[in-house]
Design an enzyme around this catalytic site. Structure first.
Site, PDB file in Angstrom:
ATOM      1  N   LYS A 166       0.421  -1.183   0.204  1.00  0.00           N
ATOM      2  CA  LYS A 166      -0.197  -0.244  -0.282  1.00  0.00           C
ATOM      3  C   LYS A 166       1.132   1.617  -0.095  1.00  0.00           C
ATOM      4  O   LYS A 166       1.982   1.228   0.380  1.00  0.00           O
ATOM      5  CB  LYS A 166      -0.751  -0.005   0.941  1.00  0.00           C
ATOM      6  CG  LYS A 166       0.139   0.480   2.879  1.00  0.00           C
ATOM      7  CD  LYS A 166      -0.446   1.486   3.280  1.00  0.00           C
ATOM      8  CE  LYS A 166       0.530   1.683   4.239  1.00  0.00           C
ATOM      9  NZ  LYS A 166       0.866   2.849   5.314  1.00  0.00           N
TER      10      LYS A 166
ATOM     11  N   ASP B 140      -4.304  -0.374  10.165  1.00  0.00           N
ATOM     12  CA  ASP B 140      -4.344  -0.079   8.648  1.00  0.00           C
ATOM     13  C   ASP B 140      -5.464  -0.664   7.616  1.00  0.00           C
ATOM     14  O   ASP B 140      -4.963  -0.780   6.494  1.00  0.00           O
ATOM     15  CB  ASP B 140      -2.594   0.443   8.065  1.00  0.00           C
ATOM     16  CG  ASP B 140      -2.068   1.716   7.393  1.00  0.00           C
ATOM     17  OD1 ASP B 140      -2.839   2.492   7.819  1.00  0.00           O
ATOM     18  OD2 ASP B 140      -0.530   1.275   7.547  1.00  0.00           O
TER      19      ASP B 140
HETATM   20  O1  C5P Z   1      -2.812   0.061  14.630  1.00  0.00           O
HETATM   21  P1  C5P Z   1      -0.757  -0.353  14.130  1.00  0.00           P
HETATM   22  O2  C5P Z   1      -0.658  -1.426  15.090  1.00  0.00           O
HETATM   23  O3  C5P Z   1      -0.071  -0.141  13.360  1.00  0.00           O
HETATM   24  O4  C5P Z   1      -0.205   1.231  14.681  1.00  0.00           O
HETATM   25  C1  C5P Z   1       1.641   1.432  15.269  1.00  0.00           C
HETATM   26  C2  C5P Z   1       1.554   1.895  15.911  1.00  0.00           C
HETATM   27  O5  C5P Z   1       1.620   3.120  15.099  1.00  0.00           O
HETATM   28  C3  C5P Z   1       0.778   2.753  17.654  1.00  0.00           C
HETATM   29  O6  C5P Z   1       0.955   2.116  18.436  1.00  0.00           O
HETATM   30  C4  C5P Z   1       0.474   4.038  18.070  1.00  0.00           C
HETATM   31  O7  C5P Z   1       1.535   4.517  18.256  1.00  0.00           O
HETATM   32  C5  C5P Z   1       1.082   3.860  16.332  1.00  0.00           C
HETATM   33  N1  C5P Z   1      -0.525   5.046  15.744  1.00  0.00           N
HETATM   34  C6  C5P Z   1      -0.624   5.890  15.617  1.00  0.00           C
HETATM   35  N2  C5P Z   1      -1.736   6.925  15.136  1.00  0.00           N
HETATM   36  C7  C5P Z   1      -2.539   5.900  13.980  1.00  0.00           C
HETATM   37  C8  C5P Z   1      -1.945   4.661  13.271  1.00  0.00           C
HETATM   38  C9  C5P Z   1      -0.727   4.234  14.451  1.00  0.00           C
HETATM   39  O8  C5P Z   1      -0.163   6.733  16.742  1.00  0.00           O
HETATM   40  N3  C5P Z   1      -3.301   6.303  13.486  1.00  0.00           N
END
Ligand code: C5P
Length: 290
Positions: free
Chosen positions: A16, A143
């Site tokens: 992506k 995502d």
């Molecule tokens: O959701 P995911 O595991 O991909 O996100 C990893 C980390 O990235 C989260 O724990 C957070 O610290 C940060 N994040 C964020 N805002 C988002 C997506 C991710 O702060 N929209």
């Protein structure tokens, strides 16, 4: 061409690309509110699932060494979450062909999770109501819902609000990763400064050039933070920008993969040749973005 064994469900987990990514706010729980346009490449990891009496994962492919098989692998988490939601045994042999660099801002883990959900829905002959499936996807990562959609989509909230993108021209790109992992939580933590305004692209651009013009007016607000943590990201952007015919170079997601957009196929090919020669340790990949 390899013959697919019977019962095999192979699903592409495409890379992506965030054509732009504005950080528009922050929730009390620390997650960031985004406004982004996600598109998908014609290359990616491949997830294959086979009937089995238990849940196993094998990882193959050029980037398998960067991803040890562990119980908290997103692919296994996705399989267990789906089995729980559907109340079926979590039993499948999963083979993940890792063609994308790990921790690289092009959604490898998220796209793999989405692909496993699709493959197992087929293998286990299940159907979940859409809202339930998308909530399950979100529980696996911000995502994952967009990756489940798998086509150009406007993304807001932390990743849970998906808005159909207008019809967009296909872009010819070169994806480049410096072969250095970049941690998403570290990049979000490092980001400083205010918030941007959301600027979703609501109208179909007249042509590729107009589309690129729209993208040029937007940015990836995580770039400075990723560059501070991993200086090779700046090197990648500079190298892409120096390629003749590169109309736009930006970082995807939290980095460090960057993309360059080319209007002429000959310029795109020359860029791939030049970067492969000059930076033999980088990952350089041509891709169509849709
Ligand atoms: O959701 P995911 O595991 O991909 O996100 C990893 C980390 O990235 C989260 O724990 C957070 O610290 C940060 N994040 C964020 N805002 C988002 C997506 C991710 O702060 N929209």
């Amino acid at each position: 061409m390899k013959k697919m064994p019977e019962n095999e469900a192979a699903v592409l987990a495409p890379a992506k690309v965030n054509l732009y990514l504005h950080v528009v706010g922050k929730r009390p729980d620390g997650y960031h509110l985004l406004d982004s346009l996600f598109v998908f490449a014609d290359c990616g990891d491949v997830v294959r699932v086979f009937p089995s009496d238990r849940l196993t994962l094998e990882i193959t492919g050029p980037f398998s060494a960067g991803l040890p098989v562990s119980q908290d692998n997103t692919v296994l988490k996705a399989a267990r979450a789906l089995a729980r939601a559907a109340d079926v045994p979590a039993a499948a042999r999963i083979v993940l062909e890792k063609n994308l660099p790990v921790a690289s801002g092009i959604g490898g883990g998220s796209s793999d999770a989405a692909a496993v959900l699709k493959a197992l829905l087929k293998l286990w002959n299940l159907s979940l109501p859409e809202p339930e499936l998308y909530a399950l996807a979100l529980s696996l990562g911000a995502d994952v819902p967009a990756c489940l959609k798998g086509k150009a989509v406007g993304v807001s909230g932390i990743g849970e609000i998906l808005t159909e993108a207008p019809s967009l021209p296909e872009l010819s790109a070169v994806l480049v990763n410096p072969n250095r992992p970049v941690s998403t939580p570290a990049v979000f933590k490092k980001r400083s400064g205010g918030f941007s305004a959301p600027e979703p692209i609501a109208e179909t651009p007249a042509d590729v050039r107009a589309f690129i013009g729209e993208l040029k007016r937007r940015r990836n607000d995580l770039t400075a933070a990723a560059e501070a943590l991993e200086p090779s990201v700046s090197e990648v952007l500079t190298a892409l920008e120096a390629c003749p015919g590169c109309s736009l170079a930006r970082m995807s997601g939290s980095g460090g993969t960057c993309f360059g957009i080319f209007e002429k196929e000959s310029d795109r090919r020359a860029c791939v040749d030049r970067l492969c020669r000059k930076y033999p340790f980088w990952w350089v990949q041509s891709a169509k973005l849709l």
